[in-house]
Motif scaffolding. Structure first.
Motif, PDB file in Angstrom:
ATOM      1  N   SER A 125       0.853  -1.189   0.000  1.00  0.00           N
ATOM      2  CA  SER A 125       0.000   0.000   0.000  1.00  0.00           C
ATOM      3  C   SER A 125       0.886   1.235   0.000  1.00  0.00           C
ATOM      4  O   SER A 125       2.104   1.141   0.158  1.00  0.00           O
ATOM      5  N   GLY A 126       0.257   2.359  -0.165  1.00  0.00           N
ATOM      6  CA  GLY A 126       0.950   3.613   0.089  1.00  0.00           C
ATOM      7  C   GLY A 126       0.645   4.013   1.520  1.00  0.00           C
ATOM      8  O   GLY A 126       0.455   3.137   2.378  1.00  0.00           O
ATOM      9  N   ALA A 127       0.594   5.322   1.784  1.00  0.00           N
ATOM     10  CA  ALA A 127       0.147   5.821   3.076  1.00  0.00           C
ATOM     11  C   ALA A 127      -0.365   7.234   2.851  1.00  0.00           C
ATOM     12  O   ALA A 127       0.276   8.005   2.144  1.00  0.00           O
ATOM     13  N   ASN A 128      -1.538   7.525   3.401  1.00  0.00           N
ATOM     14  CA  ASN A 128      -1.995   8.904   3.331  1.00  0.00           C
ATOM     15  C   ASN A 128      -1.348   9.736   4.431  1.00  0.00           C
ATOM     16  O   ASN A 128      -1.002  10.889   4.226  1.00  0.00           O
ATOM     17  N   PHE A 129      -1.193   9.090   5.584  1.00  0.00           N
ATOM     18  CA  PHE A 129      -0.507   9.752   6.693  1.00  0.00           C
ATOM     19  C   PHE A 129       0.300   8.723   7.464  1.00  0.00           C
ATOM     20  O   PHE A 129      -0.083   7.556   7.552  1.00  0.00           O
ATOM     21  N   LEU A 130       1.410   9.165   8.012  1.00  0.00           N
ATOM     22  CA  LEU A 130       2.190   8.358   8.942  1.00  0.00           C
ATOM     23  C   LEU A 130       2.166   9.119  10.267  1.00  0.00           C
ATOM     24  O   LEU A 130       2.513  10.304  10.306  1.00  0.00           O
ATOM     25  N   ILE A 131       1.737   8.439  11.321  1.00  0.00           N
ATOM     26  CA  ILE A 131       1.586   9.154  12.586  1.00  0.00           C
ATOM     27  C   ILE A 131       2.790   8.909  13.482  1.00  0.00           C
ATOM     28  O   ILE A 131       3.049   7.785  13.898  1.00  0.00           O
ATOM     29  N   ALA A 132       3.499   9.980  13.773  1.00  0.00           N
ATOM     30  CA  ALA A 132       4.757   9.840  14.517  1.00  0.00           C
ATOM     31  C   ALA A 132       4.536   9.294  15.926  1.00  0.00           C
ATOM     32  O   ALA A 132       5.254   8.413  16.373  1.00  0.00           O
ATOM     33  N   ASP A 133       3.510   9.802  16.613  1.00  0.00           N
ATOM     34  CA  ASP A 133       3.386   9.431  18.032  1.00  0.00           C
ATOM     35  C   ASP A 133       2.787   8.048  18.263  1.00  0.00           C
ATOM     36  O   ASP A 133       2.681   7.586  19.388  1.00  0.00           O
ATOM     37  N   SER A 134       2.369   7.373  17.166  1.00  0.00           N
ATOM     38  CA  SER A 134       1.819   6.030  17.370  1.00  0.00           C
ATOM     39  C   SER A 134       2.373   5.019  16.376  1.00  0.00           C
ATOM     40  O   SER A 134       2.027   3.849  16.442  1.00  0.00           O
ATOM     41  N   GLY A 135       3.181   5.466  15.451  1.00  0.00           N
ATOM     42  CA  GLY A 135       3.766   4.544  14.476  1.00  0.00           C
ATOM     43  C   GLY A 135       2.735   3.927  13.555  1.00  0.00           C
ATOM     44  O   GLY A 135       2.962   2.854  13.002  1.00  0.00           O
ATOM     45  N   ALA A 136       1.608   4.613  13.370  1.00  0.00           N
ATOM     46  CA  ALA A 136       0.540   4.044  12.537  1.00  0.00           C
ATOM     47  C   ALA A 136       0.584   4.579  11.111  1.00  0.00           C
ATOM     48  O   ALA A 136       1.003   5.710  10.862  1.00  0.00           O
ATOM     49  N   VAL A 137       0.153   3.704  10.197  1.00  0.00           N
ATOM     50  CA  VAL A 137      -0.036   4.096   8.805  1.00  0.00           C
ATOM     51  C   VAL A 137      -1.535   4.313   8.607  1.00  0.00           C
ATOM     52  O   VAL A 137      -2.337   3.451   8.974  1.00  0.00           O
ATOM     53  N   VAL A 138      -1.909   5.468   8.062  1.00  0.00           N
ATOM     54  CA  VAL A 138      -3.324   5.741   7.840  1.00  0.00           C
ATOM     55  C   VAL A 138      -3.619   5.698   6.346  1.00  0.00           C
ATOM     56  O   VAL A 138      -2.909   6.318   5.545  1.00  0.00           O
ATOM     57  N   LEU A 139      -4.654   4.932   6.001  1.00  0.00           N
ATOM     58  CA  LEU A 139      -5.065   4.825   4.596  1.00  0.00           C
ATOM     59  C   LEU A 139      -6.513   5.251   4.453  1.00  0.00           C
ATOM     60  O   LEU A 139      -7.362   4.825   5.242  1.00  0.00           O
ATOM     61  N   VAL A 140      -6.791   6.094   3.463  1.00  0.00           N
ATOM     62  CA  VAL A 140      -8.188   6.437   3.184  1.00  0.00           C
ATOM     63  C   VAL A 140      -8.520   5.963   1.772  1.00  0.00           C
ATOM     64  O   VAL A 140      -7.701   6.055   0.868  1.00  0.00           O
ATOM     65  N   GLU A 141      -9.710   5.415   1.622  1.00  0.00           N
ATOM     66  CA  GLU A 141     -10.095   4.820   0.331  1.00  0.00           C
ATOM     67  C   GLU A 141     -11.601   4.616   0.297  1.00  0.00           C
ATOM     68  O   GLU A 141     -12.279   4.725   1.326  1.00  0.00           O
TER      69      GLU A 141
END
Lengths: 479, 241
Positions: free
Chosen positions: A201-217
């Motif tokens: 996948s790509g990533a719409n956002f990478l969250i620094a404080d939780s190490g999460a990859v956010v995907l919107v679709e």
């Protein structure tokens, strides 16, 4: 401008069907965005833009800090972060992993970053099958084309063209009903999801404080791509970071509305680390590939650094009168429209297409709609100065430079400026309407010819303003 | 004693559309101002700035500063030239404190024509009459850099005999863009034709704007298309009786 750029533009302009397709599709997206922001739908839109801009500035100005924080948090969730400087780094990593795991089939969800590095072609070259699972991306993959638009990759294709394409590539009957076409693609892709070894996948956002990859679709394919296969690899540019999960309250409100007029996309996924013990699904391995590919060069340039704030909503493309005339494939790289015009020269070098920063009327519609308030026209102006300076260093563009030097000199000599103007009015032919369709040979220089190729030219007046001013009788206040 | 204003008519009005400058002077004098025209003026430097020739733009900007530094208020019949002076001169001299100070001292006294009438002269009704159906073109730099949207429409609303019909694409660029119009001539021409389609749909006989360069583009394309729509600068409308 290069010959190639010119040819691509001419081809797009000469295709009536394509012109209509771009115009209609962008108009629809503009209308939807407008509606999503009207009235009480998002009253704090402008404040949110300010906020998003400030958050991105904060992140990009301190990117090293957030990258380290992000990496630490990914590791804490049992994932791995891989830093890659370019396309080869990324494909080397994926190929090595695939080889070690014996993987053959990869499903992909839509990602401009992997388009940027030609990942599919690189993987196919090593006999790894990578299948795009976003419908638009799937269509252009079958057609062996580049995305036409950042969020609507197959915007330029009619359903009839898709019917022919499916018939040819998939051996199915010619089906022109869009819903049925979707079902055809779904049937093919379902099998791929089930058989895939790796999901990219790509990533719409990478969250620094939780190490999460956010995907919107909207299609659910990203969720499937990242949860069905045993391995999930997210490939993202380093600029995708945001500091905190709560910052999504700003960005998610802006992204969907700016892109497609949706308050929120159908699916929003937060992915952090592989499946944990008690969980029933999710990948066994989780990797985040962080790509530089020219981005750190921009960090050095405080004047143009804001180009990295982009969240890839595509609103600037839809609202750009130039994009709407020349379309996505005229642009020299995968990123098209105003954002493409500012990041292409910075990522790929000014010489990639020196004409690109000049392909704008500087109308500012892009900056007006940008959800993170990138001042695109200002960056274009800086890039134009960079291009003329580079040309001077390389001993090119001498004629134009001479013309602007002459202009600057003339503008500091008002008397000669006046005489030059009088000369033009002597040379130009008389015209009853005041507008000329042609000029005498001596005035028929390339810029004049270019102007006359599209429009009539105003005939010079018999007397300039300054001449008339000398004999003018002031009007006393006669109200 | 009447308050004094200086005209900066812009190079295009001086050399191509002198009537716009004359009309602007008429309107300002009728509004009670003593209007001056510093004869050493030429251009704001925008053609060079927008083409990436910053040193050349700086030289022209310096000339502008020399000519207008002593002026009280400067009135300009163009949103684009005004924005160049008030928004981009500072960029040109960001490394030159002395001239940057001169820019800052002058920029707050430089006004686009319609804004000057409304904000400084405080007149909405200039006593104009024009029996016509018009549509208004929002020029990009006036709209997006100077945030001028309602002002010109308010001025038009007081013109006797005039009916304003909004076009659907009022805020869409006409395609001029300075050297863009010749570097990407066909794209620029295509943008002009899209604009004209929107103008024609209103049934208006006249297109009004506050920028002569847009009107040169629009009128040039109208003339090429053989349409009978005409263009007028706002100053020309407001000077009509």
């Amino acid at each position: 401008m290069s010959v190639v750029f010119d040819e691509k533009i001419n081809r797009a302009r000469g295709d009536g069907r394509l012109q209509l397709a771009i115009y209609d599709a962008t108009a629809r997206l503009m209308d939807k965005r407008k509606h999503a922001l009207e009235g009480d739908n998002l009253p704090d839109f402008q404040e949110l833009r300010d906020c998003a801009n400030a958050l991105k500035k904060q992140t990009i100005d301190n990117l090293d800090h957030y990258l380290e924080q992000f990496e630490a948090n990914v590791i804490a969730h049992a994932g791995k972060v891989v830093f890659c400087k370019d396309a080869t780094d990324v494909s080397d990593f994926i190929l090595k992993l695939a080889k070690e795991r014996g993987a053959r089939l990869i499903v992909k969800s839509k990602s401009m970053t992997t388009e940027e590095i030609d990942l599919n072609e690189r993987l196919e070259h090593h006999n790894l099958e990578a299948v795009e699972t976003d419908l638009g991306e799937y269509i252009i993959q079958l057609a062996h084309e580049r995305p036409y638009h950042i969020v609507a990759p197959a915007m330029h294709k009619t359903r009839y063209q898709v019917a022919d394409l499916f018939e040819e590539k998939l051996g199915v009957p010619n089906e022109t009903v869009i819903e049925k076409q979707t079902m055809i693609a779904r049937g093919v892709l379902r099998e791929k999801f089930l058989a895939a070894d790796i999901g990219i996948s790509g990533a719409n956002f990478l969250i620094a404080d939780s190490g999460a990859v956010v995907l919107v679709e909207n299609e659910g394919n990203a969720r499937l791509s990242t949860s069905a296969p045993k391995i999930h690899i997210a490939v993202a540019g380093i600029e995708k970071l945001i500091p905190r999960a709560q910052d999504l309250a700003v960005f998610l409100k802006l992204l969907g509305r700016s892109a497609t007029g949706q308050p929120l996309t159908v699916y929003t996924s937060f992915l952090s680390g592989p499946r944990r013990g008690e969980e029933i699904d999710g990948p066994g391995e989780f990797y985040v590939v962080l790509l530089d590919n020219g981005r750190t060069k921009l960090l050095e340039d405080s004047g143009k650094r804001e180009s990295l704030y982009c969240i890839r909503c595509g609103a600037c493309l839809n609202h750009c009168p130039v994009y709407r005339k020349i379309g996505g494939h005229s642009f020299p790289w995968v990123y098209s429209g105003p954002i493409g015009a500012i990041i292409t020269p910075q990522f790929m070098g000014l010489n990639h297409e020196p004409g690109l920063p000049f392909a704008s009327s500087l109308c500012g519609a892009c900056a007006e709609v940008c959800p993170v308030k990138i001042d695109i026209p200002r960056v274009l102006l800086e890039l134009r100065a960079d291009v003329t300076a580079a040309k001077e260093r390389e001993g090119q563009g001498g004629l134009e430079r001479m013309a602007f030097r002459a202009y600057a000199w003339l503008m500091r000599h008002p008397k000669l400026f006046e005489i030059a103007g009088r000369l033009a009015s002597v040379l130009a032919p008389a015209s009853s309407s005041g507008w000329l369709r042609g000029v005498p040979a001596i005035m028929n220089i390339p810029p004049v010819r270019a102007w006359l190729s599209q429009r009539d030219l105003p005939a010079p007046p018999h007397q300039s303003f300054r001449q008339q001013w000398r004999t003018r009788v002031p009007r006393i206040n006669s109200r | 004693m009447a308050k004094r204003v200086s005209l900066f008519v812009s190079c295009i009005v001086d050399q191509v559309f002198p009537n716009v400058g004359l009309a602007m002077a008429d309107v300002l004098e009728r509004a009670g101002f003593d209007v001056g025209f510093p004869e050493a003026q030429t251009c704001c430097g925008q053609p060079a700035f927008n083409s990436g020739y910053r040193e050349e733009a700086r030289q022209v900007a310096l000339h502008f500063l020399d000519v207008f530094s002593k002026s009280e208020n400067v009135v300009v019949p163009s949103g684009s030239c005004t924005a160049m002076i008030t928004h981009h001169f500072a960029e040109l001299f960001s490394n030159d404190q002395l001239n940057l100070a001169r820019v800052h001292a002058l920029e707050s006294r430089v006004y686009e024509f319609s804004r000057f009438l409304l904000d400084v002269a405080k007149v909405e009704d200039v006593g104009a009459r024009l029996d016509d159906v018009v549509t208004y073109h929002d020029s990009c730099h006036a709209l997006r850099e100077l945030k001028i949207k309602q002002g010109p429409r308010r001025l038009l609303s007081h013109v006797r005999g005039l009916e304003l019909r909004e076009m659907d694409a009022a805020e869409e660029c006409c395609g001029f863009g300075g050297t863009f119009s010749v570097k990407f001539a066909e794209v620029s021409g295509g943008m002009a034709r899209t604009k004209i389609d929107s103008i024609v749909r209103t049934g208006a006989r006249t297109v009004v704007s506050i920028d002569s360069s847009c009107l040169m583009q629009i009128q040039g394309a109208i003339s090429r298309a053989g349409l009978s729509v005409r263009t007028l600068h706002l100053a020309e409308v407001l000077a009509s009786r």
